[in-house]
Design a protein around this motif. Structure first.
Motif, PDB file in Angstrom:
ATOM      1  N   ARG A  11      42.022  24.788  41.021  1.00 30.58           N
ATOM      2  CA  ARG A  11      41.852  26.141  40.545  1.00 30.58           C
ATOM      3  C   ARG A  11      42.407  26.043  39.115  1.00 30.58           C
ATOM      4  O   ARG A  11      42.095  26.742  38.098  1.00 30.58           O
ATOM      5  N   ALA A  39      40.586  26.324  35.708  1.00 26.84           N
ATOM      6  CA  ALA A  39      39.970  27.580  34.892  1.00 26.84           C
ATOM      7  C   ALA A  39      40.819  27.858  34.032  1.00 26.84           C
ATOM      8  O   ALA A  39      40.663  28.563  32.912  1.00 26.84           O
ATOM      9  N   ARG A  60      40.210  28.156  29.891  1.00 26.26           N
ATOM     10  CA  ARG A  60      40.477  29.449  29.264  1.00 26.26           C
ATOM     11  C   ARG A  60      41.134  29.038  27.891  1.00 26.26           C
ATOM     12  O   ARG A  60      40.871  29.675  26.898  1.00 26.26           O
ATOM     13  N   LYS A  86      39.186  27.376  25.406  1.00 22.05           N
ATOM     14  CA  LYS A  86      38.173  28.259  24.657  1.00 22.05           C
ATOM     15  C   LYS A  86      38.968  28.878  23.740  1.00 22.05           C
ATOM     16  O   LYS A  86      38.134  29.110  22.556  1.00 22.05           O
ATOM     17  N   LYS A 145      38.391  28.286  18.984  1.00 24.84           N
ATOM     18  CA  LYS A 145      38.157  29.433  17.960  1.00 24.84           C
ATOM     19  C   LYS A 145      39.034  28.974  16.889  1.00 24.84           C
ATOM     20  O   LYS A 145      38.491  29.607  15.690  1.00 24.84           O
ATOM     21  N   GLN A 153      50.709  39.822  26.767  1.00 26.81           N
ATOM     22  CA  GLN A 153      49.347  39.823  27.292  1.00 26.81           C
ATOM     23  C   GLN A 153      48.989  39.953  28.568  1.00 26.81           C
ATOM     24  O   GLN A 153      47.667  40.241  28.891  1.00 26.81           O
ATOM     25  N   THR A 178      48.183  38.097  31.079  1.00 26.61           N
ATOM     26  CA  THR A 178      47.035  37.165  31.296  1.00 26.61           C
ATOM     27  C   THR A 178      47.301  36.468  32.692  1.00 26.61           C
ATOM     28  O   THR A 178      46.412  36.533  33.591  1.00 26.61           O
ATOM     29  N   ALA A 233      42.807  37.645  40.581  1.00 28.06           N
ATOM     30  CA  ALA A 233      41.836  36.775  40.851  1.00 28.06           C
ATOM     31  C   ALA A 233      42.345  35.721  42.128  1.00 28.06           C
ATOM     32  O   ALA A 233      43.203  35.754  42.211  1.00 28.06           O
ATOM     33  N   PRO A 234      41.414  35.122  42.545  1.00 23.47           N
ATOM     34  CA  PRO A 234      41.866  33.883  43.786  1.00 23.47           C
ATOM     35  C   PRO A 234      42.580  32.620  43.200  1.00 23.47           C
ATOM     36  O   PRO A 234      42.399  31.886  43.185  1.00 23.47           O
ATOM     37  N   MET A 235      43.787  32.987  42.711  1.00 32.45           N
ATOM     38  CA  MET A 235      44.563  32.248  41.995  1.00 32.45           C
ATOM     39  C   MET A 235      45.945  32.311  42.553  1.00 32.45           C
ATOM     40  O   MET A 235      46.468  33.464  42.376  1.00 32.45           O
ATOM     41  N   ASP A 261      41.737  40.303  28.572  1.00 34.08           N
ATOM     42  CA  ASP A 261      42.256  39.080  27.533  1.00 34.08           C
ATOM     43  C   ASP A 261      42.023  39.257  26.176  1.00 34.08           C
ATOM     44  O   ASP A 261      40.735  39.317  25.694  1.00 34.08           O
ATOM     45  N   PHE A 291      39.695  37.312  23.761  1.00 32.91           N
ATOM     46  CA  PHE A 291      38.180  37.115  23.928  1.00 32.91           C
ATOM     47  C   PHE A 291      37.302  38.363  23.575  1.00 32.91           C
ATOM     48  O   PHE A 291      37.961  39.526  23.789  1.00 32.91           O
ATOM     49  N   GLU A 328      32.966  37.552  26.829  1.00 28.32           N
ATOM     50  CA  GLU A 328      33.800  36.170  26.950  1.00 28.32           C
ATOM     51  C   GLU A 328      34.827  36.690  28.136  1.00 28.32           C
ATOM     52  O   GLU A 328      35.064  35.905  28.965  1.00 28.32           O
ATOM     53  N   ILE A 354      33.153  36.054  31.213  1.00 32.13           N
ATOM     54  CA  ILE A 354      32.951  34.799  31.935  1.00 32.13           C
ATOM     55  C   ILE A 354      34.163  34.073  32.292  1.00 32.13           C
ATOM     56  O   ILE A 354      34.047  33.283  33.088  1.00 32.13           O
ATOM     57  N   VAL A 355      35.251  34.381  31.409  1.00 28.21           N
ATOM     58  CA  VAL A 355      36.284  33.745  31.690  1.00 28.21           C
ATOM     59  C   VAL A 355      36.698  34.147  33.245  1.00 28.21           C
ATOM     60  O   VAL A 355      37.233  33.262  33.954  1.00 28.21           O
ATOM     61  N   TYR A 356      36.704  35.432  33.325  1.00 27.31           N
ATOM     62  CA  TYR A 356      37.270  35.896  34.579  1.00 27.31           C
ATOM     63  C   TYR A 356      36.536  35.531  35.818  1.00 27.31           C
ATOM     64  O   TYR A 356      36.953  35.123  36.658  1.00 27.31           O
ATOM     65  N   ALA A 386      35.081  32.433  36.066  1.00 28.93           N
ATOM     66  CA  ALA A 386      35.618  31.148  36.063  1.00 28.93           C
ATOM     67  C   ALA A 386      36.942  31.097  36.933  1.00 28.93           C
ATOM     68  O   ALA A 386      37.200  30.394  37.599  1.00 28.93           O
ATOM     69  N   TYR A 387      37.687  32.232  37.036  1.00 32.40           N
ATOM     70  CA  TYR A 387      38.949  32.211  37.749  1.00 32.40           C
ATOM     71  C   TYR A 387      38.370  32.530  39.309  1.00 32.40           C
ATOM     72  O   TYR A 387      39.275  31.968  40.146  1.00 32.40           O
ATOM     73  N   ARG A 412      29.410  29.149  34.514  1.00 30.82           N
ATOM     74  CA  ARG A 412      29.036  29.861  33.195  1.00 30.82           C
ATOM     75  C   ARG A 412      27.739  30.318  33.708  1.00 30.82           C
ATOM     76  O   ARG A 412      27.470  31.720  33.387  1.00 30.82           O
TER      77      ARG A 412
END
Ligand SMILES: Nc1ncnc2c1ncn2[C@@H]1O[C@H](COP(=O)(O)OP(=O)(O)OP(=O)(O)O)[C@@H](O)[C@H]1O
Ligand SMILES: [Mg+2]
Lengths: 263, 300
Positions: A16, A19, A23, A26, A30, A98, A100, A107-109, B87, B90, B94, B97-99, B101-102, B107
């Motif tokens: 996991r 992911a 992130r 990604k 940028k 944040q 985050t 989520a399942p994390m 987030d 993003f 995005e 998409i990123v969530y 992925a969790y 994608r």
């Protein structure tokens, strides 16, 4: 659960964490260009300023030009700085302001996944920084040959160790100011006493012995011969020390992060 | 059963902030946890989701024991937290998409649902905007859409509409209705009585970490309060706050006086005769039950 119970519990490993790593990749993409310039601009400046400036007076060390000696040290210190900044400031921002991490944990994390993902990303940053400097060094003719490419896996492993150590601080830190302790008490001594700028043989015996416990010293002992065309002495020992730091620091950082977040 | 909790307890600093809660929520049901600030709503929700370990008690959610198999359960659940944590690095798209992925979704999988999710959140036009520019209502809708990336069976929402203006709140309610129609189990916390009354099949009123009543909104009103209310405000309230009316219950609440009666005709006749015009009549609501059961003093 008390800290000690968390420390007794092994982190639960799963894929996991990828992911989390993705992130961060990604986001990095940028701002890739300014980030790259910022990250390797400074180490390259050190290399050139110290290499030319100091090199005139130093002459040769261990039979090599000072610039050549220094380049491999700078590769290691840039890896350390890169991993450390990412695992301290950036990860702490995602943990606190944040939120985050909180979003990921809904989520399942698990906390273990998030911490591993952050460490893996910080290690990747170390690899990116170090690669850029290896590239510059080879352009400047400071690299002996293609065996220097072996530096990269070593740096990745080292990145896990430095990121793990920094993540321990992030997990217990009440604020950004707290990081200053880590820089003053750990990072600066490590940078100065690991053979980055001068050989350990120049230090008093007791200090040189103490330096054997610093992960950066072992990374330098692996990376320098690989870059300058020498022979790595006791490679398994050095690798084991760095891998040991990586594993133990992840274990501790995950436990402390669990203590902080699962309550 | 979607959610079963027995004797759920959580202690912080020597105080049981959740104190022996029993809950059963059926699949497809909409269930509200109602309670004043600090009642223990968020803590209860977090324990059910495996985010906070309980001090005591047993939990089963979607058939999985919690917290042992919380990860497996959360793969089939969606969570809207009390405070948005989108987030900031993003755009709207995005973020989804990123969530995804969790949750282990690729994608492609999320792209396939993207249009639907954006439409659901009514953010299609804003899909590529950074989230900093979104209004509070838009952020809340995006958080809701984000909780749906895995097409969950159970949706847990912690104060889904707090802090939103009336339009944005109506909008969220309408979205939640749509989810109910699709058969999702909804578990939400709120201190808007109207929210619970409109959306939910059943509500549990919790105070000081305990359930003080649990039933359908209608059932709660019938069991705990007289069905008819007259409200006096302003000067009328000041004038009549100490009135005693045989057969009716008079409750001063802040700047308002509430007069409760069993029969509408009798109540209105009495008020017309005694007080005259200027009052407001309404049927009793969940808010009356809430005030009655949790008291009128300020919390926090
Ligand atoms: N991690 C924590 N450590 C210490 N005390 C906590 C913690 N989390 C919650 N509490 C306390 O537990 C009580 C219940 O908090 P909780 O957040 O569950 O209430 P709530 O019903 O969600 O309130 P609100 O409507 O304000 O969101 C509060 O008194 C709060 O201060
Ligand atoms: Mg709350």
């Amino acid at each position: 659960m008390a800290v000690i119970d968390h420390l007794r519990t092994a982190p639960r490993l799963s894929f996991r964490f990828i992911a989390v790593w993705l992130r961060n990749l990604k986001v990095w993409r940028k701002l890739m260009l300014p980030s790259l310039l910022g990250n390797f601009g400074e180490p390259v400046l050190y290399l050139i300023a110290l290499g030319y400036g100091l090199g005139q007076f130093v002459g040769e060390i261990d039979g090599m030009r000072y610039m050549v000696f220094l380049a491999s040290g700078i590769v290691c210190s840039a890896a350390m700085t890169g991993a450390t900044f990412e695992a301290l400031y950036s990860a702490f921002t995602r943990l606190t302001t944040q939120q985050t991490w909180a979003a990921m944990l809904a989520a399942p994390m698990n906390v273990d996944d998030v911490v591993l993902g952050e460490i893996a990303w910080a290690a990747t940053k170390a690899l990116i920084n170090a690669s850029a400097i290896v590239l510059v060094a080879s352009v400047l003719g400071l690299v002996a040959g293609p065996q220097a490419l072996l530096v990269l896996p070593v740096i990745l492993l080292a990145g896990f160790a430095f990121a793990g150590l920094a993540m321990i601080i992030t997990a217990i830190s009440p604020s950004y100011d707290f990081f200053l302790y880590y820089f003053t008490l750990v990072m600066t001594p490590m940078l100065l006493l690991s053979g980055v700028f001068f050989p350990l043989s120049g230090l008093p015996d007791a200090v040189a012995l103490g330096a054997q416990f610093l992960p950066l010293a072992h990374v330098v002992m692996l990376v320098r011969p690989l870059m300058t065309g020498g022979v790595v002495e006791m490679p398994l020992l050095h690798l084991a020390v760095v891998a040991g730091y990586a594993a133990a620091s992840y274990w501790i950082a995950a436990a402390l992060a669990r203590k902080r977040l699962v309550r | 059963m979607s959610v079963i909790a027995r004797g759920l307890t959580r202690e912080y600093g020597g105080v049981n902030v959740v104190d022996g809660i029993d809950l059963e929520i059926k699949a497809g049901e909409c269930f509200a946890l109602l309670g004043p600030n600090g009642a223990g709503k968020t803590t209860t929700l977090r324990m059910l989701l495996g985010l906070t370990p309980p001090s005591a008690g047993e939990i089963t959610v979607l058939g999985e024991p919690i917290p042992q198999r919380a990860r497996a359960m959360r793969e089939r659940a969606g969570i809207v937290p009390q405070f948005d944590n989108l987030d900031p690095d993003f755009s709207v798209r995005e973020n989804l998409i990123v969530y995804g992925a969790y949750y282990g979704a690729g994608r492609r999988q999320i792209e396939a649902r993207m249009d639907e999710l954006l439409r659901f959140a009514e953010l299609t036009e804003r899909a590529d905007d950074p989230i900093q520019g979104l209004s509070g209502g838009m952020k809340r809708r995006l958080t809701l859409a984000r909780a749906l990336v895995n097409d969950p069976e159970l949706l847990a929402l912690d104060e889904p509409s707090t802090g939103l203006d009336p339009q944005a709140r109506q909008h969220i309610w309408e979205r939640l209705h749509a989810l109910r129609r699709r058969g999702k189990t909804l578990l939400l916390t709120t201190h808007y009585m109207e929210e619970a009354e409109r959306l939910c099949d059943r509500a549990a009123i919790i105070d000081h970490g305990r359930i003080v009543a649990c039933d359908s909104p209608r059932g709660l009103i019938e069991a705990h309060i007289e069905p008819h209310v007259v409200e006096l405000r302003g000067d009328l309230a000041l004038q009549w706050k100490d009135v005693a009316l045989a057969g009716f219950r008079v409750e001063p609440v802040g700047e308002t006086v509430l007069i409760y009666g069993q029969e509408r005709e009798a109540l209105l006749r009495e008020i017309d005769a005694l007080i005259g015009p200027g009052y407001l009549y309404r049927p009793a609501s969940l808010e009356d039950v809430f005030l009655r059961l949790t008291g009128r003093e300020l919390r926090d």
